[in-house]
Design an enzyme around this catalytic site. Structure first.
Site: not given
Ligand code: PAF
Length: 281
Positions: A32-34, A187-188, A37-38, A150-151
């Site tokens: 959430g907190a879209l 989101s941060r 990027g999302h 990013k992750d």
């Molecule tokens: O990247 C994220 O937002 C989270 O790690 C995920 C993949 C939704 C899992 O909770």
């Protein structure tokens, strides 16, 4: 019109109906907190699939810091409004009790993948991510699932898990979406003060600054250069700057040792932990 479900049963029923009609399912798991990027992940999923599901679940078991979990923004209503413009058809927003009626004891072995970087600084984090992503993939049964680069380490671990468990889903990596000043969307970022927000692009500047001429130095020299540049700014506290093989996520000594290399960084600016990365070659 977007449908909203909170239970696994309802979600499975909606998705199963689509699958029985021969539809492909695109899936974007989120907490959430879209942000934009999302939304770009969702738009790509909409382009490539018949029916798109977004999950919104702040997964408690992937937080190794209670304060970070408590402060994680929860904005379901505005998230659903934003998704309304994308073509997403279903939002699955379960409670923690729905996802974990009892502790999930699934064990994973990711070899060395989760021993470095985020894995080193956030013990238990990837176990929590793997548990929830496996569970979500089993509920949503997507044809394709979309994850942001990013992750970078999370993406590598999810690909490994899907491969190992032979899950019938294609993991689609999506490029980092940045603000005009280079800050990677997260989101941060919403938790940064004005002063911190103004300095936050230092991370990307330090990374992108070495992209052209990195090969003039050895990998460790580049690491030190990037650290030095970030540390010039008093607001930052670096956790790591690592240059690793994009496949194994292990450090190396010489550029010729690996086919593709990525620089990954994690740093606190005030109380907010930011991560970023750049693929060098
Ligand atoms: O990247 C994220 O937002 C989270 O790690 C995920 C993949 C939704 C899992 O909770």
């Amino acid at each position: 019109m977007i449908e909203l479900t909170h239970t696994i049963l309802e979600t499975r029923a909606v998705v199963q109906k689509q699958i029985s009609e021969g539809k492909t399912i695109g899936f974007v798991p989120t907490m959430g907190a879209l942000h934009q990027g999302h939304l770009e992940l969702v738009c790509q999923a909409v382009l490539e699939n018949d029916f798109v599901v977004v999950s919104i679940f702040v997964n408690p078991i992937q937080f190794n810091n209670a304060d970070d979990l408590a402060k994680y923004p929860r904005t379901l209503e505005s998230d659903i409004l934003k998704l309304g413009e994308t073509g997403c058809k279903l939002v699955f927003a379960p409670s923690a009790d729905e996802m974990y009626p009892e502790p999930d004891l699934t064990k994973f072995d990711f070899g060395l993948l989760d021993k470095v970087m985020e894995g080193k600084f956030r013990p238990g984090h990837f176990k929590g991510v793997a548990i929830v992503v496996k569970k979500l993939l089993e509920i949503v049964m997507p044809t394709k699932a979309y994850f942001g680069e990013k992750d970078f380490q999370q993406l590598a671990i999810i690909k490994k898990m899907v491969n190992k468990l032979q899950m019938p889903v294609l993991i689609v990596p999506c490029a980092i979406v940045r603000e005009p000043d280079g800050l990677a969307m997260s989101s941060r970022n919403a938790r940064l003060t004005e002063a911190e927000r103004a300095e936050a692009p230092v991370l990307y500047r330090a990374l992108s600054g070495i992209k052209e001429n990195y090969s003039w130095f050895i990998p460790d020299g580049i690491r030190q250069l990037i650290r030095g540049e970030i540390q010039e700014n008093q607001l930052f506290r670096i956790e790591y700057v690592d240059i690793v093989d994009t496949e194994t996520l292990q450090p190396f000594e010489d550029w010729s040792d690996v086919e593709h290399a990525v620089v990954c960084v994690a740093a606190f600016i005030g109380n907010v932990r930011l991560i970023d990365n750049i693929v060098l070659y």
